[in-house]
Design an enzyme around this catalytic site. Sequence first.
Site, PDB file in Angstrom:
ATOM      1  CB  SER A 268      71.293   5.444  74.254  1.00 21.19           C
ATOM      2  OG  SER A 268      71.967   6.346  75.092  1.00 21.19           O
TER       3      SER A 268
HETATM    4  N1  SAH Z   1      73.658   5.167  79.046  1.00 18.18           N
HETATM    5  C1  SAH Z   1      72.468   5.740  79.594  1.00 18.18           C
HETATM    6  C2  SAH Z   1      72.297   7.123  79.015  1.00 18.18           C
HETATM    7  C3  SAH Z   1      71.597   8.019  79.915  1.00 18.18           C
HETATM    8  S1  SAH Z   1      71.482   9.682  79.302  1.00 18.18           S
HETATM    9  C4  SAH Z   1      71.261   4.894  79.270  1.00 18.18           C
HETATM   10  O1  SAH Z   1      71.193   4.352  78.169  1.00 18.18           O
HETATM   11  O2  SAH Z   1      70.370   4.822  80.107  1.00 18.18           O
HETATM   12  C5  SAH Z   1      73.038  10.372  79.788  1.00 18.18           C
HETATM   13  C6  SAH Z   1      73.431  10.188  81.201  1.00 18.18           C
HETATM   14  O3  SAH Z   1      74.647  10.918  81.437  1.00 18.18           O
HETATM   15  C7  SAH Z   1      72.402  10.717  82.201  1.00 18.18           C
HETATM   16  O4  SAH Z   1      72.105   9.717  83.126  1.00 18.18           O
HETATM   17  C8  SAH Z   1      73.131  11.892  82.837  1.00 18.18           C
HETATM   18  O5  SAH Z   1      72.745  12.129  84.171  1.00 18.18           O
HETATM   19  C9  SAH Z   1      74.583  11.465  82.728  1.00 18.18           C
HETATM   20  N2  SAH Z   1      75.548  12.565  82.830  1.00 18.18           N
HETATM   21  C10 SAH Z   1      75.433  13.795  82.287  1.00 18.18           C
HETATM   22  N3  SAH Z   1      76.491  14.550  82.623  1.00 18.18           N
HETATM   23  C11 SAH Z   1      77.304  13.779  83.390  1.00 18.18           C
HETATM   24  C12 SAH Z   1      78.539  13.996  84.063  1.00 18.18           C
HETATM   25  N4  SAH Z   1      79.156  15.177  84.052  1.00 18.18           N
HETATM   26  N5  SAH Z   1      79.097  12.964  84.739  1.00 18.18           N
HETATM   27  C13 SAH Z   1      78.470  11.752  84.804  1.00 18.18           C
HETATM   28  N6  SAH Z   1      77.283  11.499  84.221  1.00 18.18           N
HETATM   29  C14 SAH Z   1      76.704  12.493  83.526  1.00 18.18           C
END
Ligand code: SAH
Length: 214
Positions: A66
Site C-alpha cells: 500500500s
Molecule cells: N498490507 C499489504 C497489502 C497487500 S495487498 C502490504 O502493504 O503489503 C492486499 C493483500 O490482501 C494481498 O496480499 C492479498 O493476497 C490479501 N488478501 C486478499 N483477499 C484476502 C482474503 N480473503 N484473506 C486474506 N488475505 C487476503
Amino acid sequence: MENLNTIRSGSSFEMTERFLRSRGIKNEKVLAAMAKVPRHHFVPESFRSHAYSDSPLPIGFEQTISQPFVVGLMTQALIQNQGQRFLEIGTGSGYQTAILAEVAKSVFSIERIFSFVPVAKARLEKLGYHNVSITVGDGAHGWVDYAPFDGIIVTAAVKAIPDAWFEQLVEGGTLVLPLEDSKGLQMLYTMTKHGQKIAKREMGSCRFVPFITT
Ligand code: SAH
C-alpha cells in the site's frame, strides 16, 4: 545490505515528513513508526529505488504494497482508541504489519496467498518483530482463536463486510477498511462498534486490490 542502501533513494524519515506529516497525519506514534520501518525491505528488488515514494508498488501475484500515506492514515484511524491487540487482513509484503508491530502490543495477520507468508515472516523476524503472528487463510472468517481485537484493519477492497469482523471486535473497537460500491468506487471507512450499532466515518476515496472471495 550495502548494495541496498546505494540503490534506493530517500529514507523512511524523509518519506514521513514529506508525505505524511505535511499532509495531516498527526499521531506521533504513527509518524515515529513510519519514520522507522525500512520500506525498502518490503518491496521487490526491481522497485527498490521507488521504496520511499508515496505510491503503491507491485509485490507479485497481482497484489501491491500500500501507499505510505494510506498506511499512515489507516493506522492512525485504527489506533485512535489506544488499543493493544490488532488483526490485519491481507499481510502481503508485511509492511503494514511492521507498522502495527511498532505501535501495538500484539499483531495478528491473515494472508490468503500462501507464498507471501514465509517471506513476510522472515522479513519481520529479521527486523526484530516478535509480537506478530501470521497465518494463511481466508480473512473473511477473522481469527477466532485470538479474538476479540481492539481493531481490525483490512488491506484489500471488500464489497460486503463479513459478520465475523464485527463479532471479533471489542466494544468500542474499530474496523478500518476500503469498501467498494456497486459502481466499483472505493471509499476508506472507519467503523466503530457500539453494541448492535456501528458508527461509520468516511476517510476519502481510495484504490485497493480486490479482496479475494474464492
Ligand atoms: N498490507 C499489504 C497489502 C497487500 S495487498 C502490504 O502493504 O503489503 C492486499 C493483500 O490482501 C494481498 O496480499 C492479498 O493476497 C490479501 N488478501 C486478499 N483477499 C484476502 C482474503 N480473503 N484473506 C486474506 N488475505 C487476503
